[in-house]
Design an enzyme around this catalytic site. Sequence first.
Site, PDB file in Angstrom:
ATOM      1  N   PRO A  25       0.823  -1.209   0.000  1.00 30.57           N
ATOM      2  CG  PRO A  25      -0.811  -1.584   1.597  1.00 30.57           C
ATOM      3  CD  PRO A  25       0.510  -2.106   1.110  1.00 30.57           C
ATOM      4  CD  GLU A  26       2.020   3.689  -4.583  1.00 29.05           C
ATOM      5  OE1 GLU A  26       2.304   4.893  -4.644  1.00 29.05           O
ATOM      6  OE2 GLU A  26       2.091   2.926  -5.564  1.00 29.05           O
ATOM      7  CE  LYS A  75       5.204   3.058   0.191  1.00 28.53           C
ATOM      8  NZ  LYS A  75       5.817   2.089  -0.731  1.00 28.53           N
ATOM      9  NE  ARG A  89       7.414  -3.204  -6.272  1.00 31.51           N
ATOM     10  CZ  ARG A  89       6.589  -2.468  -5.528  1.00 31.51           C
ATOM     11  NH1 ARG A  89       7.067  -1.824  -4.474  1.00 31.51           N
ATOM     12  NH2 ARG A  89       5.318  -2.376  -5.805  1.00 31.51           N
TER      13      ARG A  89
END
Length: 271
Positions: free
Chosen positions: A2-3, A52, A258
């Site tokens: 989650p950002e 985060k 990523r």
Amino acid sequence: MPEGHTIHRLAAEHLRMFAGHPVAAESPQGRFADGARQVDGRTLREADAHGKHLLLGFGDERRLHIHLGIYGTYTFGPVPAPAPVGMVRLRLAGPSEYADLRGPNACELLEPGEIKLLLDRLGADPLREDADPDQAYRRISRSRTTIAALLMDQTVVAGPGNVYRAEVLFRLGIDPLLPGRKVTPEQWAAIWADLVPLMREGVRLGRIDTVRPEHTPEAMGRPPRQDDHGGEVYVYRRAGMPCLLCGTEVRTQVLAGRNLFWCPACQPPHA
């Protein structure tokens, strides 16, 4: 993972459900049993997000620190809460609602010194009023690392993840492989100025939408995006598909572990 907008929403959700009320806390899984006992029956006074990281305060100097990581999830519902399903690390229950936390990277009680160490290593959060974008640029302007990697480095900018970094660089026509030391002050100011409203909109909507009004499916007469991530985007997860603006094939490569997405025409290589 989650950002940052998701964590800010979680902070607001905890305040809405539990603020000013004693909460019942338990760890059905057992891995946070001692911490849950120390929180049980206490009143939630604060809920804050830094990038985060979620920090919950129960009336003393310690904070309950939660970092979802890749696998962490929350589920919410009305009380009485049903029997826990799966590996629930922490259950908080208030007067009318409960929250179950599963699979977080961190769920721990931190002392003041530990909180300071955590916050000191985080970069500027675009969703916080106390953020210092100039501090982030000082780090960026001295680095040979690509701007795409730096935007994912939580010690430089706290909160943005894979979606926001790809999308903001596309929106500004910046080559994601541009070294940080070649990012101009004007480019960085534009990146920050774009991240702030985009992420605030993410907090409001609960999803990431990055296309401008003239590029929505309705405006362009194209079908809406079909993806479990949700939201309308320009390049994220669109590898091999035509760019919405110029038709060039969207590219992808692994960068810093990523998948990076970009349009080589709209984001031409730096000289």
